[in-house]
Structures are given as C-alpha cells and as structure tokens.
Design an enzyme around this catalytic site. Structure first.
Site, PDB file in Angstrom:
ATOM      1  N   TYR A 145      29.191  24.637  37.511  1.00 47.08           N
ATOM      2  CA  TYR A 145      29.782  25.983  37.464  1.00 47.08           C
ATOM      3  C   TYR A 145      29.934  26.554  38.871  1.00 47.08           C
ATOM      4  O   TYR A 145      30.994  27.056  39.264  1.00 47.08           O
ATOM      5  CB  TYR A 145      28.888  26.886  36.608  1.00 47.08           C
ATOM      6  CG  TYR A 145      29.312  28.333  36.552  1.00 47.08           C
ATOM      7  CD1 TYR A 145      30.342  28.751  35.710  1.00 47.08           C
ATOM      8  CD2 TYR A 145      28.676  29.301  37.344  1.00 47.08           C
ATOM      9  CE1 TYR A 145      30.727  30.089  35.659  1.00 47.08           C
ATOM     10  CE2 TYR A 145      29.052  30.635  37.297  1.00 47.08           C
ATOM     11  CZ  TYR A 145      30.074  31.023  36.448  1.00 47.08           C
ATOM     12  OH  TYR A 145      30.454  32.343  36.400  1.00 47.08           O
TER      13      TYR A 145
ATOM     14  N   LYS B 239      33.285  27.635  41.083  1.00 45.15           N
ATOM     15  CA  LYS B 239      33.516  29.003  41.567  1.00 45.15           C
ATOM     16  C   LYS B 239      33.599  29.040  43.094  1.00 45.15           C
ATOM     17  O   LYS B 239      34.319  29.864  43.663  1.00 45.15           O
ATOM     18  CB  LYS B 239      32.408  29.935  41.057  1.00 45.15           C
ATOM     19  CG  LYS B 239      32.433  30.137  39.542  1.00 45.15           C
ATOM     20  CD  LYS B 239      33.701  30.835  39.094  1.00 45.15           C
ATOM     21  CE  LYS B 239      33.650  31.269  37.638  1.00 45.15           C
ATOM     22  NZ  LYS B 239      34.871  31.982  37.239  1.00 45.15           N
TER      23      LYS B 239
HETATM   24  P1  NAP Z   1      33.264  36.065  28.441  1.00 44.83           P
HETATM   25  O1  NAP Z   1      32.784  37.341  27.840  1.00 44.83           O
HETATM   26  O2  NAP Z   1      32.773  34.760  27.918  1.00 44.83           O
HETATM   27  O3  NAP Z   1      34.866  36.053  28.431  1.00 44.83           O
HETATM   28  C1  NAP Z   1      35.592  34.953  28.878  1.00 44.83           C
HETATM   29  C2  NAP Z   1      36.895  34.916  28.116  1.00 44.83           C
HETATM   30  O4  NAP Z   1      37.657  33.798  28.624  1.00 44.83           O
HETATM   31  C3  NAP Z   1      36.697  34.662  26.614  1.00 44.83           C
HETATM   32  O5  NAP Z   1      37.566  35.468  25.847  1.00 44.83           O
HETATM   33  C4  NAP Z   1      37.051  33.185  26.490  1.00 44.83           C
HETATM   34  O6  NAP Z   1      37.542  32.816  25.210  1.00 44.83           O
HETATM   35  C5  NAP Z   1      38.132  33.046  27.528  1.00 44.83           C
HETATM   36  N1  NAP Z   1      38.318  31.647  27.889  1.00 44.83           N
HETATM   37  C6  NAP Z   1      37.374  30.681  28.049  1.00 44.83           C
HETATM   38  N2  NAP Z   1      37.936  29.498  28.329  1.00 44.83           N
HETATM   39  C7  NAP Z   1      39.278  29.712  28.355  1.00 44.83           C
HETATM   40  C8  NAP Z   1      40.397  28.873  28.561  1.00 44.83           C
HETATM   41  N3  NAP Z   1      40.231  27.568  28.795  1.00 44.83           N
HETATM   42  N4  NAP Z   1      41.636  29.411  28.508  1.00 44.83           N
HETATM   43  C9  NAP Z   1      41.811  30.731  28.260  1.00 44.83           C
HETATM   44  N5  NAP Z   1      40.787  31.572  28.029  1.00 44.83           N
HETATM   45  C10 NAP Z   1      39.538  31.079  28.069  1.00 44.83           C
HETATM   46  O7  NAP Z   1      32.923  36.016  30.013  1.00 44.83           O
HETATM   47  P2  NAP Z   1      32.721  37.167  31.127  1.00 44.83           P
HETATM   48  O8  NAP Z   1      31.281  37.317  31.361  1.00 44.83           O
HETATM   49  O9  NAP Z   1      33.580  38.336  30.831  1.00 44.83           O
HETATM   50  O10 NAP Z   1      33.276  36.362  32.394  1.00 44.83           O
HETATM   51  C11 NAP Z   1      34.597  36.532  32.900  1.00 44.83           C
HETATM   52  C12 NAP Z   1      34.674  35.807  34.242  1.00 44.83           C
HETATM   53  O11 NAP Z   1      33.691  36.338  35.143  1.00 44.83           O
HETATM   54  C13 NAP Z   1      34.381  34.297  34.126  1.00 44.83           C
HETATM   55  O12 NAP Z   1      35.233  33.589  34.999  1.00 44.83           O
HETATM   56  C14 NAP Z   1      32.937  34.206  34.616  1.00 44.83           C
HETATM   57  O13 NAP Z   1      32.644  32.941  35.158  1.00 44.83           O
HETATM   58  C15 NAP Z   1      32.912  35.293  35.673  1.00 44.83           C
HETATM   59  N6  NAP Z   1      31.562  35.781  35.955  1.00 44.83           N
HETATM   60  C16 NAP Z   1      30.862  36.527  35.040  1.00 44.83           C
HETATM   61  C17 NAP Z   1      29.583  36.989  35.384  1.00 44.83           C
HETATM   62  C18 NAP Z   1      28.771  37.847  34.462  1.00 44.83           C
HETATM   63  O14 NAP Z   1      27.716  38.309  34.883  1.00 44.83           O
HETATM   64  N7  NAP Z   1      29.203  38.104  33.245  1.00 44.83           N
HETATM   65  C19 NAP Z   1      29.018  36.666  36.615  1.00 44.83           C
HETATM   66  C20 NAP Z   1      29.752  35.886  37.496  1.00 44.83           C
HETATM   67  C21 NAP Z   1      31.022  35.458  37.165  1.00 44.83           C
HETATM   68  P3  NAP Z   1      36.510  32.199  24.114  1.00 44.83           P
HETATM   69  O15 NAP Z   1      35.609  33.317  23.758  1.00 44.83           O
HETATM   70  O16 NAP Z   1      37.399  31.702  23.027  1.00 44.83           O
HETATM   71  O17 NAP Z   1      35.790  31.079  24.847  1.00 44.83           O
END
Ligand code: NAP
Length: 251
Positions: free
Chosen positions: A154, A158
C-alpha cells in the site's frame, strides 16, 4: 454559481471521495461520481443533486481497468462536457507482513492505487490541454511520508503516486494544468473503521485521536477542503506539491 467545468472524483461513493464529490458539486462543478460501487455512486450523486447541485453517478467502473476508465471518461464527456478537474481518490488498502505479501496482492493494490491514476490522467489530460486549464489532485497517504509496517504494498503504491504527481506537474505546468497530492492521515471513513474492526490500528480510533496533535480524527470534509483550495483559481501557482492533511501526525 456554476463554474461551467466538469470534475471527476474516483472512489466518490464513500468516505473521503464522497466528501470531495459533494464539495466540488457545491463549488459549482458538474461533478461525475465515479466508483466501483454503483449504488454508492448513485447515492452520493443524488445527495448532491438534492442540495441543488449538478452531479451524475458513473458506477461499476474499476479504475484499474484501462478500457473501463476510457469508456467512463468518454461517457462523462458526452454527458457533462470536457473533464477539466480530476481527483484520483479511489484506493484499496492492505495489511500483511512483508514476507507474506503475494504477487497477487501486490499487483492488485498497485493496480488500483497507481495504475488507476495513471489511466485516469491519460484519459482526461487531452481535455485539459485543449482548454489550456486543468487541475489534478491525487489522494496519496501520510503513510507514504512516514512508512508503515505491514503495509509495504500500500505504502509503495502511495509513494509512487507522490512521484507521479511531482513529475507530471513539471510536464503539464506549461499547459496551464496543476498537479498536486493530498496525503490524508487518520481520517474517519469506512476504510479506517474497517481497519479498526480488524484490529489493524494497534488501538481504537478514539485512542489514536488522543495521540494526534489536534486531538481528533480527521473528517472527510478536511480533505475535501484542501482539494477545493488546490482546484480553485487562486491556487494556480501551486503545483507538484504535497499538502499533508493529518492533524499534525506527520510534519
Ligand atoms: P473508502 O471509504 O474505502 O472509499 C473508497 C472508495 O473507492 C469506495 O467507494 C470503493 O468502492 C472505491 N474503490 C475501491 N477500489 C476501486 C476501484 N478499483 N475502482 C473504482 N473505485 C474503487 O476509503 P477512504 O478512507 O475514503 O479512502 C479514500 C482514499 O484516501 C484512498 O485512496 C485511501 O487510500 C486514501 N487514504 C485514506 C486514509 C484514511 O485515513 N481514511 C488515510 C490515507 C489515505 P468499494 O466500496 O466497492 O470497494
């Protein structure tokens, strides 16, 4: 007031992407909510429309599949107009001891987190070049700044996205297109709660909030606000930058 411009938010159906999609729609962009999860994308687009904004769902699109990305962007172009704003937010996480990471798992995470933005950028850049204006924001991760044990795949994906951002910014600057990255840290989303539930955080979200300099977890809206600024007209002199939004956990 509408901007007359179209924005695409990948992974816009949940968590951070949902907040970004809502914010850009509120900022006056015709917003395409693109997500693998069709129901979630539709729910977010309907949420924005209910507030009087322009938003359309493009569900069931896997950003790791170039053909699906190209078809979706073409359909967005035909429905909403040329794409001048792209937020690469869709991401998948993983947690495994380094020696136990399989090729499949490594490739799967890189496919979504790094190939996805690569395909999406290539699909929309011609629209931006033609307009002489564009904004790309890549959602990386604070873990790429600090490193994170058991998340090598991961974190590598990133960190790659940060490199992609810096290099693409140099290439596209002369054409009026900015490219920046927001690495979120510890944002309260379904992804974070999923990690908490599986015992992967090394404590609860509340416990980690206590250890965070601003003493709370991040909200998806915190990331959306940073994106909104980077996409605004007045951020035109900011490109190739890493804008950490993490409550002071990484400096
Ligand atoms: P989340 O709630 O899991 O939302 C991610 C969304 O992306 C989900 O709707 C998911 O659909 C969709 N997705 C996954 N794989 C995909 C694909 N191949 N094609 C199209 N859509 C896809 O995650 P989040 O926490 O909001 O994270 C959003 C971004 O921020 C990510 O890139 C994550 O790595 C980054 N991030 C988050 C955090 C944190 O603290 N939350 C920290 C660092 C970085 P499904 O539900 O169907 O899988």
């Amino acid at each position: 007031m509408t901007t007359g411009r179209t924005a695409v938010v990948t992974g816009g159906g949940s968590g951070i992407g949902r907040a970004i999609a809502n914010r850009l729609a509120e900022d006056g962009f015709a917003t395409a909510v693109l997500d693998l999860n069709a129901g979630a994308a539709e729910m977010v687009a309907a949420e924005a429309r209910a507030k009087g904004h322009e938003a359309v769902a493009f569900g069931g699109v896997d950003v790791s599949d170039r053909a699906q990305v190209n078809a979706a962007i073409q359909s967005i172009r035909e429905t909403l107009g040329p794409v001048l704003v792209l937020v690469n937010n869709a991401g998948r996480t993983g947690f495994k001891e380094f020696m136990k990471i399989s090729d499949e798992s490594w490739d799967g995470i890189l496919a979504v987190n790094l190939n996805g933005p690569f395909y999406c950028c290539q699909a929309v850049i011609p629209d931006m070049v033609e307009a002489g204006w564009g904004r790309i924001v890549n959602i990386s991760s604070s873990s790429a700044q600090s490193g994170q044990q058991y998340m090598t795949h991961y974190v590598a994906s990133k960190a790659g996205l940060i490199g992609l951002t810096k290099s693409l910014a140099l290439e596209l600057g002369p054409q009026g297109i900015t490219v920046n990255t927001v690495p979120p840290g510890f944002v309260d989303t379904p992804m974070l709660r999923g990690s908490e539930k599986r015992g992967l955080l090394g404590g609860t979200v509340d416990h980690h909030a206590e250890l965070t300099p601003v003493r709370r977890a991040g909200k998806p809206e915190d990331i959306a606000a940073a994106c909104s600024f980077l996409i605004s007209e007045e951020a035109g002199y900011i490109t190739g930058q890493v804008l950490g939004v993490n409550g002071g956990r990484n400096t």
